[in-house]
Design an enzyme around this catalytic site. Structure first.
Site, PDB file in Angstrom:
ATOM      1  CE1 TYR A  81      -4.632   0.932  -0.200  1.00 28.51           C
ATOM      2  CE2 TYR A  81      -3.270   2.710   1.820  1.00 28.51           C
ATOM      3  CZ  TYR A  81      -4.893   1.843   0.718  1.00 28.51           C
ATOM      4  OH  TYR A  81      -5.747   2.513   0.555  1.00 28.51           O
ATOM      5  NE  ARG A 203     -15.840 -11.527 -10.068  1.00 28.50           N
ATOM      6  CZ  ARG A 203     -14.669 -11.825  -9.185  1.00 28.50           C
ATOM      7  NH1 ARG A 203     -13.421 -12.768  -9.604  1.00 28.50           N
ATOM      8  NH2 ARG A 203     -15.142 -12.463  -8.376  1.00 28.50           N
TER       9      ARG A 203
END
Length: 363
Positions: A81, A203
């Site tokens: 990050y 999806r």
């Protein structure tokens, strides 16, 4: 998302909170997770018990109730990050707790208040913590536990993306992929509250009918699989106008398909990359449709925003939640001592299904 939760007890007599801590602060122990090196969270995150330091004048003692396990938490532990932190550190960016005691110079926060942690990297994965007064915000008692624990990341991200890039409150249309993600669920609900039509791409999966039904109950105008988006006639048959704002958290082919349906001068905002594939921009989208592309990161917005902007956003979101127009994501509560389950699920494909794992600090 996973939540860690704890339910503490406050005994009040007048304005004094008799928590048992005031005369024994130095004997108060806190259980927390921590890591001293970056790597696989299942390997580097450890459990420890430490004495809670004496409360300073501008600090607040909080007994945590619940804290989510977010993708950003996992990425931070992995060292992926883009925020520099000093190790060792307690993980956790979000959470809700109950105030047990306040420092002598703390105003507007009282023992018994329910508070959320508003700034990242404060270390919410612990049952008891000392926080600076400026990183806490009092929230109404009627605000749901999950809503409060998960308030500062996904709802705020959804709110800003629907506010800062295009005026979509005037009968315009928004399209997003990853619509069943925690942020996606917030986008749908805020769109419904603001009267914005929305097209949601997910999806395909065996339980697709149940997922579509769930998102439609949240306020989705249309829910399409990625395969259905490629062949849809919604726009050709003018069942709905072309969207002027696209929100992308997937990247790759999914983002490319979404761009195809954007209206001229539309905007795509990318805030995630679940596929780990880059966003490919067609030349025609730039030349002939004048579509613009932006990125969004909540942490960067907070660094630049004024206190008034932050306050208005938080007040609007809390209001929506208290009115039950914005509810927490699908979630599973995981007891603190079983934190490895929450972290493991966040690392696996389960972490991308829209189910939020929440650490539960209750006894």
């Amino acid at each position: 998302m996973s939540l860690l939760q704890h339910t503490g007890k406050i005994f009040c007599a007048g304005k004094t909170a008799l928590t048992g801590f005031q005369n024994a602060k130095r004997n108060l122990m806190s259980k927390s997770l921590y890591y001293s090196e970056f790597g696989d969270p299942l390997n580097v995150v450890k459990f420890r018990e430490m004495e809670v330091p004496p409360l300073k004048s501008q600090e607040v003692l909080v007994r945590m109730l619940a804290a989510p396990v977010n993708p950003a938490d996992i990425n931070t532990i992995q060292g992926k990050y883009p925020v520099k932190i000093a190790l060792p550190v307690i993980p956790g960016n979000e959470g809700v707790g109950v105030v047990e005691e306040v420092g002598s110079e703390v105003k507007n926060i009282c023992a018994g208040n329910r508070v959320i942690v508003t700034e990242p990297m404060q270390g919410t994965w612990r049952d008891i913590g000392v926080f600076g007064k400026d990183v806490l915000r009092v929230v109404p008692d009627e605000l749901g536990l999950v809503e409060a624990a998960t308030l500062t990341v996904n709802p705020c991200t959804a709110y800003r993306m629907l506010t800062d890039f295009k005026n979509v409150r005037n009968g315009q249309v928004v399209i997003q992929n990853g619509a069943n993600s925690a942020c996606g669920q917030n986008v749908i609900q805020i769109c419904k509250a603001w009267g914005i039509k929305n097209i949601n791409i997910v999806r395909n999966r065996p339980e697709i009918k149940d997922l579509k039904r769930y998102l439609e109950c949240l306020g989705a105008t249309y829910v399409l699989t990625e395969e259905e988006l490629r062949t849809t006639t919604l726009f050709k048959e003018k069942q709905i106008a072309k969207p002027i704002l696209a929100l992308n958290c997937v990247g790759g082919k999914s983002a490319l398909e979404v761009v195809r349906y954007l209206e001229k001068t539309g905007v795509m905002v990318t805030y995630g990359a679940m596929s780990r594939d880059p966003v490919t921009i067609p030349n025609s989208a730039l030349i002939f449709k004048d579509i613009s592309f932006h990125g969004f990161w909540m942490t960067a917005w907070k660094e630049k925003a004024s206190m008034d902007e932050k306050e208005k956003m938080m007040a609007d979101i809390v209001s929506l939640m208290c009115e039950k127009k914005l509810v927490g994501p699908v979630h599973k509560m995981v007891k603190f001592e079983k934190y490895e389950e929450a972290v493991g699920n966040a690392l696996s494909s389960k972490g991308f299904t829209g189910c939020k794992y929440i650490l539960d600090f209750s006894c």
